[in-house]
Design a protein around this motif. Structure first.
Motif, PDB file in Angstrom:
ATOM      1  N   ASN A  30       0.827  -1.216   0.000  1.00 46.55           N
ATOM      2  CA  ASN A  30       0.000   0.000   0.000  1.00 46.55           C
ATOM      3  C   ASN A  30       0.861   1.265   0.000  1.00 46.55           C
ATOM      4  O   ASN A  30       0.515   2.259   0.649  1.00 46.55           O
ATOM      5  CB  ASN A  30      -0.927   0.044   1.229  1.00 46.55           C
ATOM      6  N   SER A  31       1.970   1.204  -0.712  1.00 43.93           N
ATOM      7  CA  SER A  31       2.887   2.336  -0.733  1.00 43.93           C
ATOM      8  C   SER A  31       3.385   2.574  -2.160  1.00 43.93           C
ATOM      9  O   SER A  31       3.873   1.654  -2.823  1.00 43.93           O
ATOM     10  CB  SER A  31       4.064   2.051   0.211  1.00 43.93           C
ATOM     11  N   THR A  32       3.222   3.819  -2.619  1.00 48.86           N
ATOM     12  CA  THR A  32       3.608   4.133  -4.006  1.00 48.86           C
ATOM     13  C   THR A  32       4.361   5.468  -4.087  1.00 48.86           C
ATOM     14  O   THR A  32       4.489   6.030  -5.168  1.00 48.86           O
ATOM     15  CB  THR A  32       2.346   4.239  -4.903  1.00 48.86           C
ATOM     16  N   LYS A  33       4.872   5.908  -2.924  1.00 48.79           N
ATOM     17  CA  LYS A  33       5.508   7.224  -2.847  1.00 48.79           C
ATOM     18  C   LYS A  33       6.608   7.432  -3.896  1.00 48.79           C
ATOM     19  O   LYS A  33       6.692   8.489  -4.519  1.00 48.79           O
ATOM     20  CB  LYS A  33       6.084   7.412  -1.430  1.00 48.79           C
ATOM     21  N   ASP A  34       7.464   6.406  -4.066  1.00 51.09           N
ATOM     22  CA  ASP A  34       8.619   6.560  -4.961  1.00 51.09           C
ATOM     23  C   ASP A  34       8.278   6.337  -6.433  1.00 51.09           C
ATOM     24  O   ASP A  34       9.118   6.539  -7.308  1.00 51.09           O
ATOM     25  CB  ASP A  34       9.727   5.571  -4.553  1.00 51.09           C
ATOM     26  N   ILE A  35       7.047   5.899  -6.689  1.00 48.65           N
ATOM     27  CA  ILE A  35       6.633   5.633  -8.070  1.00 48.65           C
ATOM     28  C   ILE A  35       6.151   6.935  -8.714  1.00 48.65           C
ATOM     29  O   ILE A  35       5.404   7.695  -8.101  1.00 48.65           O
ATOM     30  CB  ILE A  35       5.532   4.547  -8.112  1.00 48.65           C
ATOM     31  N   SER A  36       6.594   7.166  -9.952  1.00 52.07           N
ATOM     32  CA  SER A  36       6.224   8.397 -10.652  1.00 52.07           C
ATOM     33  C   SER A  36       4.869   8.237 -11.360  1.00 52.07           C
ATOM     34  O   SER A  36       4.727   7.419 -12.268  1.00 52.07           O
ATOM     35  CB  SER A  36       7.310   8.745 -11.672  1.00 52.07           C
ATOM     36  N   MET A  37       3.878   9.035 -10.942  1.00 51.67           N
ATOM     37  CA  MET A  37       2.565   9.035 -11.584  1.00 51.67           C
ATOM     38  C   MET A  37       2.677   9.483 -13.031  1.00 51.67           C
ATOM     39  O   MET A  37       2.033   8.908 -13.917  1.00 51.67           O
ATOM     40  CB  MET A  37       1.622   9.970 -10.811  1.00 51.67           C
ATOM     41  N   THR A  38       3.514  10.503 -13.276  1.00 49.12           N
ATOM     42  CA  THR A  38       3.721  10.992 -14.654  1.00 49.12           C
ATOM     43  C   THR A  38       4.182   9.852 -15.551  1.00 49.12           C
ATOM     44  O   THR A  38       3.700   9.696 -16.677  1.00 49.12           O
ATOM     45  CB  THR A  38       4.787  12.121 -14.664  1.00 49.12           C
ATOM     46  N   MET A  39       5.124   9.042 -15.044  1.00 50.90           N
ATOM     47  CA  MET A  39       5.613   7.916 -15.845  1.00 50.90           C
ATOM     48  C   MET A  39       4.454   7.031 -16.300  1.00 50.90           C
ATOM     49  O   MET A  39       4.330   6.740 -17.495  1.00 50.90           O
ATOM     50  CB  MET A  39       6.601   7.055 -15.045  1.00 50.90           C
ATOM     51  N   TYR A  40       3.586   6.631 -15.365  1.00 55.94           N
ATOM     52  CA  TYR A  40       2.540   5.667 -15.711  1.00 55.94           C
ATOM     53  C   TYR A  40       1.415   6.272 -16.561  1.00 55.94           C
ATOM     54  O   TYR A  40       0.817   5.566 -17.373  1.00 55.94           O
ATOM     55  CB  TYR A  40       2.045   4.936 -14.462  1.00 55.94           C
ATOM     56  N   LEU A  41       1.156   7.572 -16.391  1.00 58.01           N
ATOM     57  CA  LEU A  41       0.147   8.218 -17.238  1.00 58.01           C
ATOM     58  C   LEU A  41       0.626   8.293 -18.690  1.00 58.01           C
ATOM     59  O   LEU A  41      -0.112   7.960 -19.621  1.00 58.01           O
ATOM     60  CB  LEU A  41      -0.185   9.618 -16.705  1.00 58.01           C
ATOM     61  N   VAL A  42       1.884   8.712 -18.856  1.00 55.41           N
ATOM     62  CA  VAL A  42       2.452   8.807 -20.210  1.00 55.41           C
ATOM     63  C   VAL A  42       2.629   7.404 -20.806  1.00 55.41           C
ATOM     64  O   VAL A  42       2.305   7.161 -21.968  1.00 55.41           O
ATOM     65  CB  VAL A  42       3.803   9.579 -20.186  1.00 55.41           C
ATOM     66  N   PHE A  43       3.111   6.469 -19.973  1.00 53.46           N
ATOM     67  CA  PHE A  43       3.351   5.093 -20.429  1.00 53.46           C
ATOM     68  C   PHE A  43       2.059   4.434 -20.910  1.00 53.46           C
ATOM     69  O   PHE A  43       2.019   3.813 -21.975  1.00 53.46           O
ATOM     70  CB  PHE A  43       3.969   4.276 -19.292  1.00 53.46           C
ATOM     71  N   CYS A  44       0.994   4.612 -20.115  1.00 50.60           N
ATOM     72  CA  CYS A  44      -0.301   4.014 -20.437  1.00 50.60           C
ATOM     73  C   CYS A  44      -0.847   4.556 -21.764  1.00 50.60           C
ATOM     74  O   CYS A  44      -1.334   3.790 -22.608  1.00 50.60           O
ATOM     75  CB  CYS A  44      -1.265   4.286 -19.282  1.00 50.60           C
ATOM     76  N   THR A  45      -0.714   5.870 -21.966  1.00 50.06           N
ATOM     77  CA  THR A  45      -1.120   6.485 -23.239  1.00 50.06           C
ATOM     78  C   THR A  45      -0.304   5.891 -24.385  1.00 50.06           C
ATOM     79  O   THR A  45      -0.840   5.578 -25.455  1.00 50.06           O
ATOM     80  CB  THR A  45      -0.899   8.009 -23.181  1.00 50.06           C
ATOM     81  N   GLY A  46       0.995   5.709 -24.146  1.00 50.53           N
ATOM     82  CA  GLY A  46       1.882   5.131 -25.160  1.00 50.53           C
ATOM     83  C   GLY A  46       1.475   3.715 -25.553  1.00 50.53           C
ATOM     84  O   GLY A  46       1.498   3.368 -26.742  1.00 50.53           O
ATOM     85  N   THR A  47       1.079   2.903 -24.562  1.00 57.04           N
ATOM     86  CA  THR A  47       0.700   1.511 -24.879  1.00 57.04           C
ATOM     87  C   THR A  47      -0.551   1.459 -25.765  1.00 57.04           C
ATOM     88  O   THR A  47      -0.677   0.554 -26.583  1.00 57.04           O
ATOM     89  CB  THR A  47       0.465   0.663 -23.608  1.00 57.04           C
ATOM     90  N   VAL A  48      -1.448   2.448 -25.603  1.00 59.66           N
ATOM     91  CA  VAL A  48      -2.640   2.508 -26.464  1.00 59.66           C
ATOM     92  C   VAL A  48      -2.204   2.719 -27.927  1.00 59.66           C
ATOM     93  O   VAL A  48      -2.696   2.054 -28.842  1.00 59.66           O
ATOM     94  CB  VAL A  48      -3.604   3.630 -26.011  1.00 59.66           C
ATOM     95  N   LEU A  49      -1.230   3.623 -28.122  1.00 59.46           N
ATOM     96  CA  LEU A  49      -0.729   3.861 -29.482  1.00 59.46           C
ATOM     97  C   LEU A  49       0.045   2.661 -30.035  1.00 59.46           C
ATOM     98  O   LEU A  49      -0.059   2.331 -31.207  1.00 59.46           O
ATOM     99  CB  LEU A  49       0.134   5.122 -29.522  1.00 59.46           C
TER     100      LEU A  49
END
Lengths: 84, 84
Positions: A30-49
């Protein structure tokens, strides 16, 4: 199956399954402090393309890999929203 | 350039650049506790195979994307080793 498609499927299996331990870790601790939200938002958009690209060039490896990776990265985004 | 290669290059730009904020965050805050080492070790191995796949199917998008992503994931592995 062409030998390059076998390499592609192994590559897909590795890069896709790699997200599983990250999903597990985020949801277990239940800890995601060190994970970059920007990374996963951009990454997820990229996987759609990539998914659209895979369909257009008729690459089974790219289609499967990106459909699953998109779902796994969504689980990390949800964890990131849930566990500040 | 074929329209699918333009989609592929945008996809590549997104999934590759997505790792930049994670690299930045890990090195700025010297903290990688929530990041899964297993994810990046498996992911990095996968990008090497994607690179071989991209060369074999002659896909510029896949080659460029995976060369850069491999380097960025290596920077996260190094951060993970350096900042416990």
């Amino acid at each position: 199956m062409a030998s390059e498609e076998i390499i592609g499927l192994i590559a897909a299996a590795l890069t896709t399954s790699s997200f599983v331990p990250q999903v597990y870790k985020a949801w277990k601790f239940n800890s995601t402090k060190d994970i970059s939200m920007t990374m996963y938002l951009v990454f997820c958009t990229g996987t759609v393309l990539w998914l659209i690209y895979g369909i257009r060039i008729d690459s089974l490896s790219i289609v499967i890999a990106n459909a699953v990776t998109m779902l796994l990265s969504l689980l990390i985004i949800i964890a990131k929203l849930k566990f500040k």
